[in-house]
Scaffold this motif. Sequence first.
Motif, PDB file in Angstrom:
ATOM      1  N   ILE A   2       0.832  -1.205   0.000  1.00 24.57           N
ATOM      2  CA  ILE A   2       0.000   0.000   0.000  1.00 24.57           C
ATOM      3  C   ILE A   2       0.866   1.254   0.000  1.00 24.57           C
ATOM      4  O   ILE A   2       0.649   2.177  -0.776  1.00 24.57           O
ATOM      5  CB  ILE A   2      -0.939   0.021   1.212  1.00 24.57           C
ATOM      6  CG1 ILE A   2      -1.865  -1.187   1.157  1.00 24.57           C
ATOM      7  CG2 ILE A   2      -1.752   1.282   1.226  1.00 24.57           C
ATOM      8  CD1 ILE A   2      -2.864  -1.229   2.266  1.00 24.57           C
ATOM      9  N   LEU A   3       1.883   1.290   0.876  1.00 23.69           N
ATOM     10  CA  LEU A   3       2.728   2.478   0.969  1.00 23.69           C
ATOM     11  C   LEU A   3       3.939   2.314   0.055  1.00 23.69           C
ATOM     12  O   LEU A   3       4.444   1.222  -0.125  1.00 23.69           O
ATOM     13  CB  LEU A   3       3.219   2.652   2.408  1.00 23.69           C
ATOM     14  CG  LEU A   3       2.134   2.911   3.429  1.00 23.69           C
ATOM     15  CD1 LEU A   3       2.686   2.792   4.830  1.00 23.69           C
ATOM     16  CD2 LEU A   3       1.530   4.287   3.231  1.00 23.69           C
ATOM     17  N   ARG A 253      10.747   9.154   8.114  1.00 23.54           N
ATOM     18  CA  ARG A 253       9.503   8.643   7.535  1.00 23.54           C
ATOM     19  C   ARG A 253       8.642   9.793   7.014  1.00 23.54           C
ATOM     20  O   ARG A 253       8.050   9.714   5.935  1.00 23.54           O
ATOM     21  CB  ARG A 253       8.726   7.869   8.597  1.00 23.54           C
ATOM     22  CG  ARG A 253       7.933   6.755   7.992  1.00 23.54           C
ATOM     23  CD  ARG A 253       7.591   5.625   8.911  1.00 23.54           C
ATOM     24  NE  ARG A 253       7.749   5.848  10.304  1.00 23.54           N
ATOM     25  CZ  ARG A 253       6.832   5.523  11.211  1.00 23.54           C
ATOM     26  NH1 ARG A 253       5.704   4.979  10.829  1.00 23.54           N
ATOM     27  NH2 ARG A 253       7.044   5.727  12.487  1.00 23.54           N
ATOM     28  N   THR A 254       8.585  10.887   7.797  1.00 25.07           N
ATOM     29  CA  THR A 254       7.780  12.035   7.378  1.00 25.07           C
ATOM     30  C   THR A 254       8.354  12.652   6.105  1.00 25.07           C
ATOM     31  O   THR A 254       7.612  13.008   5.189  1.00 25.07           O
ATOM     32  CB  THR A 254       7.733  13.089   8.502  1.00 25.07           C
ATOM     33  OG1 THR A 254       7.217  12.454   9.659  1.00 25.07           O
ATOM     34  CG2 THR A 254       6.853  14.252   8.134  1.00 25.07           C
ATOM     35  N   SER A 257       7.352  10.327   3.241  1.00 22.23           N
ATOM     36  CA  SER A 257       5.907  10.362   2.970  1.00 22.23           C
ATOM     37  C   SER A 257       5.517  11.622   2.225  1.00 22.23           C
ATOM     38  O   SER A 257       4.742  11.577   1.272  1.00 22.23           O
ATOM     39  CB  SER A 257       5.096  10.321   4.266  1.00 22.23           C
ATOM     40  OG  SER A 257       5.460   9.230   5.023  1.00 22.23           O
ATOM     41  N   LEU A 258       6.070  12.766   2.668  1.00 25.35           N
ATOM     42  CA  LEU A 258       5.694  14.014   2.008  1.00 25.35           C
ATOM     43  C   LEU A 258       6.338  14.129   0.625  1.00 25.35           C
ATOM     44  O   LEU A 258       5.707  14.592  -0.313  1.00 25.35           O
ATOM     45  CB  LEU A 258       6.086  15.212   2.889  1.00 25.35           C
ATOM     46  CG  LEU A 258       5.282  15.321   4.181  1.00 25.35           C
ATOM     47  CD1 LEU A 258       5.827  16.445   5.048  1.00 25.35           C
ATOM     48  CD2 LEU A 258       3.810  15.569   3.893  1.00 25.35           C
ATOM     49  N   PHE A 261       4.262  11.982  -1.833  1.00 26.36           N
ATOM     50  CA  PHE A 261       2.808  12.029  -1.699  1.00 26.36           C
ATOM     51  C   PHE A 261       2.082  11.973  -3.044  1.00 26.36           C
ATOM     52  O   PHE A 261       1.167  11.182  -3.241  1.00 26.36           O
ATOM     53  CB  PHE A 261       2.396  13.311  -0.951  1.00 26.36           C
ATOM     54  CG  PHE A 261       0.921  13.493  -0.831  1.00 26.36           C
ATOM     55  CD1 PHE A 261       0.267  14.515  -1.498  1.00 26.36           C
ATOM     56  CD2 PHE A 261       0.172  12.624  -0.057  1.00 26.36           C
ATOM     57  CE1 PHE A 261      -1.111  14.672  -1.392  1.00 26.36           C
ATOM     58  CE2 PHE A 261      -1.205  12.765   0.047  1.00 26.36           C
ATOM     59  CZ  PHE A 261      -1.844  13.802  -0.617  1.00 26.36           C
ATOM     60  N   TYR A 264       2.326   8.626  -4.575  1.00 23.45           N
ATOM     61  CA  TYR A 264       1.487   7.677  -3.838  1.00 23.45           C
ATOM     62  C   TYR A 264       0.041   7.728  -4.329  1.00 23.45           C
ATOM     63  O   TYR A 264      -0.574   6.700  -4.630  1.00 23.45           O
ATOM     64  CB  TYR A 264       1.586   8.042  -2.354  1.00 23.45           C
ATOM     65  CG  TYR A 264       0.726   7.253  -1.404  1.00 23.45           C
ATOM     66  CD1 TYR A 264      -0.301   7.862  -0.712  1.00 23.45           C
ATOM     67  CD2 TYR A 264       0.974   5.911  -1.168  1.00 23.45           C
ATOM     68  CE1 TYR A 264      -1.079   7.154   0.184  1.00 23.45           C
ATOM     69  CE2 TYR A 264       0.195   5.195  -0.264  1.00 23.45           C
ATOM     70  CZ  TYR A 264      -0.824   5.834   0.412  1.00 23.45           C
ATOM     71  OH  TYR A 264      -1.598   5.129   1.299  1.00 23.45           O
ATOM     72  N   HIS A 268      -2.047   4.799  -6.598  1.00 21.17           N
ATOM     73  CA  HIS A 268      -3.307   4.178  -6.231  1.00 21.17           C
ATOM     74  C   HIS A 268      -4.419   4.478  -7.219  1.00 21.17           C
ATOM     75  O   HIS A 268      -5.320   3.657  -7.414  1.00 21.17           O
ATOM     76  CB  HIS A 268      -3.693   4.561  -4.808  1.00 21.17           C
ATOM     77  CG  HIS A 268      -2.963   3.746  -3.801  1.00 21.17           C
ATOM     78  ND1 HIS A 268      -3.304   2.448  -3.529  1.00 21.17           N
ATOM     79  CD2 HIS A 268      -1.874   4.018  -3.052  1.00 21.17           C
ATOM     80  CE1 HIS A 268      -2.456   1.956  -2.644  1.00 21.17           C
ATOM     81  NE2 HIS A 268      -1.580   2.882  -2.340  1.00 21.17           N
TER      82      HIS A 268
END
Lengths: 314, 169
Positions: A2-3, A253-254, A257-258, A261, A264, A268
């Motif tokens: 998913i990530l 991690r932040t 993730s940013l 983004f 991501y 999906h």
Amino acid sequence: MILLQSPSRFLIQILMNRLQNLEKGVEMDCHSVEFDDVRYRIQFSTKEPQIMVLSMAIPAPPPETVFIGGLPLGAIEAIKLAYGGLVQILDPPKDGYNVTMKLNLSKLPTDEEKRHALLVKIASVREVVLGAPLRVVLKHLQSRTVAPDIDRLVALVHRPKESFFLLPQAEKVTVVFPMRFKDNIDTVLATSFLQEFVEARRTAGLNNAPPCLWSPSPPLELRGAPNQALTANAGFVTFVIFPRHVEGRKLDRTVWSLSSFHAYVSYHVKCSEGFMHTRMRRRVESLIEALDRAKPEVEKSKKTAHGRSFKRHA
Amino acid sequence: MANTLRSYLTCIRNTLEAAMCLQNFPCQEVERHNKPEVELQTSAELLLNPVLICRNEAEKCLIETSVNSLRISIKVKQADELENILTKKFLRFLSMRAEAFQVLRRKPVQGYDISFLITNYHCEEMHKHKLIDFIVQFMEDIDKEISELKLSVNTRGRLVATEFLKQFV
């Protein structure tokens, strides 16, 4: 999955393979392309078997971002900090790439855990280089300060010719993503996904997650941004990052993730479309089966005692 | 809500049972040609009155009959932008496979989302009541499929959002 994962599987694979037999030199020149125009080139030579020459190309920056020597602000320092004594940055980088570095694999720590962690870090070179300016801003947030001489609005590249924006302050950092998609269907699906972000934060009990907003028009924070940054067909997503989101190990991690983004959400959206195609194909098959049932059954031909067959007229 | 669907489909079924009385009719204008008269619309005596069945402003069904062919056009409900693109995508997917469906028309009639063309040959090959069952089931299936696709998009969106935000907690 998913990530999106930070370490590149291509790099990890090559590193693991080489480390099994480091003394035996090979000639190797591999290329790889990853999402959002990131390219890698790995070279090994028999003359220096333990040296890996790693080149990386990053997406072309739009005019509002600050690039020094073809790299985001703070990238060189971040590489030296992450890889320590292993790395030697080559100047100029190889043709067609933004950075080239020599990594001495014989200097990897002998402790199994530390060794693996450093290999993962090498494979995450994309996060180290592209996420460098973001990391600087968020590190200052850890100590509730702001980096000196930083603009009110910072533009960082995350896709070819597109950037996202940061508003660094002492007690929080606001991150605004203008979301753009080429295809009409992608845009509608992405808009529905992005609105879920706002919903999910409210209802799923994620009160400690960063507050997030979506709006179809540019938010007030983007006052002063260049005009081409203010059009986005799938709206604008705003996250507010507080010090608790970047304490300790959460910082890396932040940053990842940013930085990833948009990729991501894009990933999906494409998965969703693939899934819809599979469903539609299955539905078509079942409808055709239903139609076949409408046809009368073929009369079975009967056989006589001597092996001759005949069809019975109804 | 479900009540109107039942009576809408029953009305369509009854109309089709009445309309599906097709027989072979060679073309009057051109020798040795045999064309579906409902598509040509040239001879008024071969065409019956078209029937329009509306469930509400958004959903309706047009049934046009002629001596040797029958055309059914359906307009599907599209409440929001997402349903709009899902319906368009799905029905285009079906129309492109019209060859496999035999009774499906490659392009929908102007103003509708999808059309069927049933000729006397289809009635000879297949049982009439089963053909009507198929059309009605098709309409139910479209509705079901669109709402399931929409649900899957929303569910995935929720999951994607939750997983992303969980990383920060």
